[in-house]
Design an enzyme around this catalytic site. Structure first.
Site, PDB file in Angstrom:
ATOM      1  N   ALA A 106       8.298  40.950  49.003  1.00 49.63           N
ATOM      2  CA  ALA A 106       7.392  39.810  48.995  1.00 49.63           C
ATOM      3  C   ALA A 106       6.535  39.786  50.258  1.00 49.63           C
ATOM      4  O   ALA A 106       5.303  39.675  50.187  1.00 49.63           O
ATOM      5  CB  ALA A 106       8.186  38.513  48.854  1.00 49.63           C
ATOM      6  N   ARG A 157      24.748  38.954  34.586  1.00 50.83           N
ATOM      7  CA  ARG A 157      25.653  39.196  35.702  1.00 50.83           C
ATOM      8  C   ARG A 157      26.719  38.123  35.863  1.00 50.83           C
ATOM      9  O   ARG A 157      27.873  38.431  36.138  1.00 50.83           O
ATOM     10  CB  ARG A 157      24.829  39.285  36.985  1.00 50.83           C
ATOM     11  N   GLU A 164      12.854  36.063  47.551  1.00 48.81           N
ATOM     12  CA  GLU A 164      14.193  35.471  47.466  1.00 48.81           C
ATOM     13  C   GLU A 164      14.298  34.203  48.320  1.00 48.81           C
ATOM     14  O   GLU A 164      15.152  33.351  48.079  1.00 48.81           O
ATOM     15  CB  GLU A 164      15.246  36.499  47.909  1.00 48.81           C
TER      16      GLU A 164
END
Lengths: 223, 646, 246
Positions: free
Chosen positions: B45, B338, B433
């Site tokens: 990012a 997950r 994130e």
């Protein structure tokens, strides 16, 4: 193009090119030397040496050859200096790496070959050209330097033979890396060709060195 | 109390982003040159944002704590990056990628953001290919895809098991190009320690040069945080050792709200823990679940023998193996998301079926895949992962199955941001994130890379202009204002305070103790009692830390222990907020599993009635408890359903 | 396991360094090398001594931070790994281990075992990119790339920029690193456009920064944790000749 030969890769390319040129020259030189032990008479050798020493084209080539040697040596020294400068603090502990052994000692083998070259030039080239200390011989009514006799005299001396053999073994080490390395420097990398080049390098080095070493051995132990 | 305004553009879902761009304010080229932007972090990012902003003509300052921007932890992402290209002709579309992401996130993310993410995903692949990212290709020269958890299409682009590395090096190359062109200045080995706010707007940061220890001030018209997640709160995680929450945490303390801190992802396929001195857990890419089959011994006696080393995996006959994911979730099998896979592994191990010397591991077996495709094909796909496994565990995964266990991997939570990726502090943006935005309560595999690059290349460079357009008349503010003075003093006080304690316990010891509290009580399964206990324990630990930590060395020199200490000091506060958030969220969703809220079959039980919101925490000072704000999530375009991977 | 460590200690770039001997005990054979150093550092801190500074971050062999010269080898006695992936089971109980920083003029020591590798970034800045702005890109399938080239480009791009090649080379040459980047782009149609400028600029920078030249010894390839091949060096030579003769 201006910076080509001052760059690290350019210098290496020049070194490699000159190295290959000298590799070709070595073959020619070996061919002539072998005349001494192939024939009973020294005449073919002396005629060949005379031809090499007097032919105009070869004379020009000789300049190129000297230039080639000088540049190969000069560039070799420059590159080596830069390489030493690149690591001012050396490691306390080193590990014998599993890679090409001779590549690490190019400068050392080069120094030995260099010393030999100086002696060699003094003994033969300068003797014949300048000092005139070479005996003469007449073949078919023409006078030649009897360089062959000079060789025979030298190779009857034990330590000269030993020194000569010793030097050529180091030349072999130099060639073992130099031959294939030159092609890598030229960027030649090919699935099938590269192994052939590497093998040729080994064959060349062994044959040339063996050829050169054979001569003093035959002369010393011969009659 | 600030009302949370998510600034979602009006209009149909598929037109929101187009409409936003058409109507937003832009900064003209002459003015861009006058505007400074700070980007902290150089992962996917941060690097892509800094490069793109530089290309546009802004003056960018890019910071990272590593010695080079190229080493940011995005580099460790293995498996791949999603995009809705539908190159495989298997029915993929922007809508399907959007839908899978929302569903995978257990309906706890914003529709508009996620749709935009899916919408720009295709441009990312184009951009990366143009940069020379060597994605895997077929013999026709075209890109190939693999499938990842939570999807029934193959939409994941990859470069062996090093996709993150290749994408990061692509973004990094774009960044270095701008550095050369003079539009970006990089500050490696420099860590952000505080945010400077002037007149209510983010105007700069305080940093420490990690080589000289010098505290420095930097001004900018806007500050972008791309500082990653907070997984290292748990000490053991798949994060890099230096990864930390400090930049985000200091911003939180300066007024930015923290979104969904309890949402962390526990990755099902990591190499199990081996001992006390372990510093880090290594991930085995999710892509392995494409071909590997997960199982444990069916019989408890077999499991016990395996744990004692009396029995080997290969000696257990097929009929005595429990392929529990295939059994429980026949539709998705080994490719369930997950969170589902992690919990299922924990459940089996808790029942005593686990393997390895600790009993905390399950098998990931490639026997069938090797039989079907040949060892060469498996090597081609996962060679480097298999090699990595063998180096760490000293076992050959081609002949005996791998052992894996879940580990902390990714933080879905992060600074709360609106549609423009702006935090509650004007001029402070958070991307990748570091923000909370796109993954809800659970992130799908290969979506982190997609989100990082979407934010950096295609979203922030637009939305930040909408903010900066009104700032073109603001001249550079000198860094000697009282606000900069105060922030620097704050940083110095914290560090000098840490150095002064000279107690008896090392920073790592505290970090490990915090990690244990977090893993035990705020880990894969949580409950009210445990969470309350965690809050108390963390408070006590924090107090002990500030009276007994031992930090050697000085401030004005390279001091790796001081670096760690400042980070752990923040983790000790972050951990408490995570526990608080987990406590207030009285449902199970995605990575957040509250034992009180589960179906009779042990599946997560959401409470859509009361919990369809984003929690956004406001800092209220050191002595007061933080305040919870809620952003209600409105699902206008999709129907909220119980997730079903059966 | 117990070890005797001989570690290079240097306060900062200005001061002289020296080797200091340390003992470390009770190390698990499953520990990584860096975890063993963690144990040592914890002990040093509690003894009021300064911990050993070393670069590390991801601890899974991909970030390229860790950079220790262990018993005469970059990244120590194992193949195709970085220090963080080196495990103590590769040593014998009671071994003495010499740990040094990378040694090269362009990589000055910052502290103890940490060196400054920004020289690599300076080289990349000169041409380690394709000049494409965000948003310029055509569809990813617009230009097919032969699989063989894509695979070779990937193999070259797998370089983690750790500097082991420079550390291993007797000439401290950066040719393997630079050639890997040049190769990656030379092999892809997207990178061909600027191939000549790229190789010229990157080689010029590499020389200017004081790296040695390549003697084709192959030590770099032997020690590279990512197995970057010497064929890349042949390729950069080729690219350089092409660029020079234009």
């Amino acid at each position: 193009m201006t910076n080509f030969f001052t760059s690290s890769i350019g210098k290496k390319i020049l070194m490699a090119g000159l190295g290959l040129f000298l590799i070709v020259f070595l073959l020619v030189h070996l061919g002539i030397n072998l005349l001494l032990i192939i024939f009973e008479s020294r005449d073919p050798f002396n005629i060949a040496a005379h031809f090499m020493g007097t032919n105009v084209l070869i004379k020009i080539f000789e300049l190129v050859l000297f230039g080639g040697f000088l540049l190969h040596i000069t560039y070799g020294l420059i590159v080596q200096m830069q390489n030493w400068i690149a690591r001012p603090v050396s490691y306390a502990k080193t590990h014998p790496s599993q890679t090409s052994f001779f590549s690490k000692y190019m400068i050392h083998t080069a120094v030995i070959i260099g010393i030999f070259l100086v002696i060699h030039l003094f003994d033969f080239y300068l003797q014949a050209k300048i000092f005139g200390g070479v005996p003469e011989v007449v073949i078919d009514g023409k006078t030649y330097h009897d360089l062959g006799l000079l060789v025979f005299e030298k190779f009857k001396i034990g330590w000269v033979v030993i020194f000569y053999i010793f030097t050529f073994i180091f030349l072999g080490f130099h060639l073992l890396h130099g031959f294939q390395s030159a092609f890598q420097t030229f960027g030649l990398d090919h699935r099938t060709l590269t192994p052939v080049i590497k093998a040729s390098g080994v064959i060349y080095s062994v044959v040339v060195v063996a050829g050169f070493i054979l001569i003093p051995l035959v002369i010393y132990f011969g009659n | 109390m600030v009302k949370l305004n998510s600034k979602i553009p009006a209009g149909p879902l598929a037109e929101k982003w187009t409409n936003y761009k058409a109507g937003q304010n832009l900064v003209n080229p002459a003015n861009k040159r006058k505007l400074d932007i700070i980007v902290v972090g150089t992962g996917l990012a941060g690097a892509s944002a800094a490069a793109s902003l530089g290309e546009m003509g802004f003056n960018v300052k890019s910071f990272c704590y590593q010695d080079s921007p190229r080493r940011a932890h995005s580099i460790a992402a293995q498996g791949g990056i999603n995009a809705a290209k539908n190159y495989q002709n298997d029915g993929d579309s922007v809508y399907r990628l959007f839908y899978d992401t929302i569903k995978g996130g257990d309906y706890r993310s914003r529709e508009s953001n996620v749709y935009r993410l899916a919408e720009v995903s295709n441009s990312i692949i184009d951009q990366c290919v143009a940069q020379g990212v060597p994605f895997a290709r077929d013999y026709g020269g075209y890109l190939v895809n693999r499938s990842f958890g939570g999807a029934q299409v193959s939409r994941t682009f990859y470069a062996k098991g090093q996709t993150g590395q290749q994408l990061l090096l692509g973004a990094f190359s774009a960044l270095m190009r701008q550095v050369k062109l003079g539009s970006v200045e990089i500050f490696p080995r420099t860590e952000m320690h505080d945010l400077v706010i002037i007149d209510g707007k983010a105007r700069g940061i305080i940093t420490r040069d990690l080589i000289t220890g010098k505290i420095e001030r930097h001004f900018a018209h806007a500050v972008v945080l791309a500082t990653g997640g907070y997984g290292n709160t748990y000490y053991l995680s798949t994060m890099a050792m230096g990864a930390n929450v400090s930049a985000a945490w200091m911003s939180y303390k300066r007024g930015a709200y923290f979104g969904n801190p309890c949402f962390v992802q526990i990755h099902p396929t990591c190499i199990p823990v081996h001992g006390d001195n372990q510093s880090k857990l290594t991930l085995m890419s999710e892509s392995l679940r494409n071909d590997g089959r997960i199982w444990v011994p069916k019989n408890l006696e077999d499991a016990k023998k395996v744990q004692k080393g009396e029995l080997k995996a290969i000696d257990i006959p097929e009929e005595n193996r429990d392929y529990y994911l295939e059994r429980r979730y026949p539709a998705f099998g080994n490719l369930v998301p997950r969170d589902v896979a992690s919990r299922a592994a924990k459940e089996r191990c808790d029942e005593g079926h686990g393997v390895g010397s600790t009993g905390l591991a399950v098998y990931l077996d490639f026997k069938d895949a090797i039989k079907r495709q040949g060892q060469k094909a498996i090597e081609e796909k996962y060679g480097n992962l298999f090699q990595m496994y063998e180096k760490i565990v000293d076992q050959n995964p081609y002949t005996s199955p791998m052992m894996i266990y879940p580990a902390i991997h990714y933080a879905m939570g992060g600074l709360w941001v609106d549609y423009e990726l702006q935090t509650t502090i004007p001029g402070l943006f958070a991307i990748g994130e570091a923000n909370f935005s796109d993954h809800g309560a659970n992130r799908l595999g290969a979506s982190a890379l997609m989100q990082g690059l979407a934010d950096g290349y295609f979203v922030l460079p637009y939305t930040i202009q909408n903010y900066l357009a009104s700032d073109i008349r603001t001249a550079k503010i000198p860094t000697n204002t009282p606000e900069f003075d105060e922030a620097e003093k704050n940083v110095r006080a914290k560090m000098e305070g840490l150095l002064k304690i000279q107690g008896k316990t090392t920073v790592d010891t505290f970090h490990k103790r915090l990690g244990k509290i977090m893993w035990d009580h705020v880990g894969m399964a949580r409950n009210k009692e445990g969470l309350q206990k965690a809050i108390d324990q963390i408070k006590a630990l924090r107090l002990e830390f500030w009276t007994d930590v031992k930090v050697p060395g000085k401030l004005d020199e390279m001091n790796t222990e001081l670096e760690k200490a400042t980070r752990v000091a923040d983790f000790l506060e972050m951990g408490e907020l995570m526990a608080r958030d987990a406590l207030q969220r009285e449902e199970s969703c995605g990575g957040h599993f509250r034992e009180e809220y589960q179906t009779p079959e042990g599946e997560a039980l959401r409470d859509d009635e009361n919990c369809t919101f984003v929690s956004a925490w406001e800092h209220k000072g050191a002595t007061q408890e933080p305040a919870l704000h809620k952003e209600d999530l409105n699902f206008e375009f999709i129907e909220v359903k119980q997730r079903n991977y059966k | 396991m117990d070890f005797t460590l001989k570690i290079w200690r240097q306060k900062n770039s200005g001061e002289k360094g020296k080797f200091v001997n340390y003992k470390v005990g009770n190390v698990s054979s499953d520990s990584s090398f860096l975890e063993m150093l963690d144990v040592l550092n914890e002990e040093l801190i509690l003894k009021n001594e300064e911990p050993v500074a070393f670069d590390h971050d991801c601890r899974e062999g991909i970030c390229g931070c860790c950079s220790l010269y262990i018993n005469g080898r970059p990244h120590g006695p194992d193949e195709l790994i970085t220090v963080c992936q080196l495990h103590m089971r590769k040593f014998k109980d009671g071994d003495s281990i010499v740990i040094e920083p990378w040694r090269a003029r362009p990589f000055p020591v910052i502290k103890d075992l940490i060196v400054d590798r920004t020289a690599f970034d300076k080289i990349l800045m000169e041409g380690g990119f394709v000049s494409v702005n965000t948003g310029n890109a055509p569809d990813a399938h617009a230009v097919p790339v032969p699989k063989q080239n894509a695979d070779l480009a990937f193999d070259a791009a797998a370089c983690i920029g750790c500097g082991a090649c420079v550390a291993a080379c007797k000439n401290a040459s950066a040719m393997l690193f630079v050639s890997a980047k040049v190769s990656q782009f030379a092999l892809l149609p997207q990178g061909r456009v600027e191939a000549k400028e790229r190789v010229r600029a990157m080689v010029a920078k590499m020389d200017e920064l004081g790296f040695g030249s390549c003697s084709n010894t192959g030590a770099c390839e032997a020690e590279c944790p990512k197995g970057i091949s010497l064929t890349n060096i042949a390729r950069i030579n080729r690219e350089f000749i092409k660029a020079g003769s234009a």
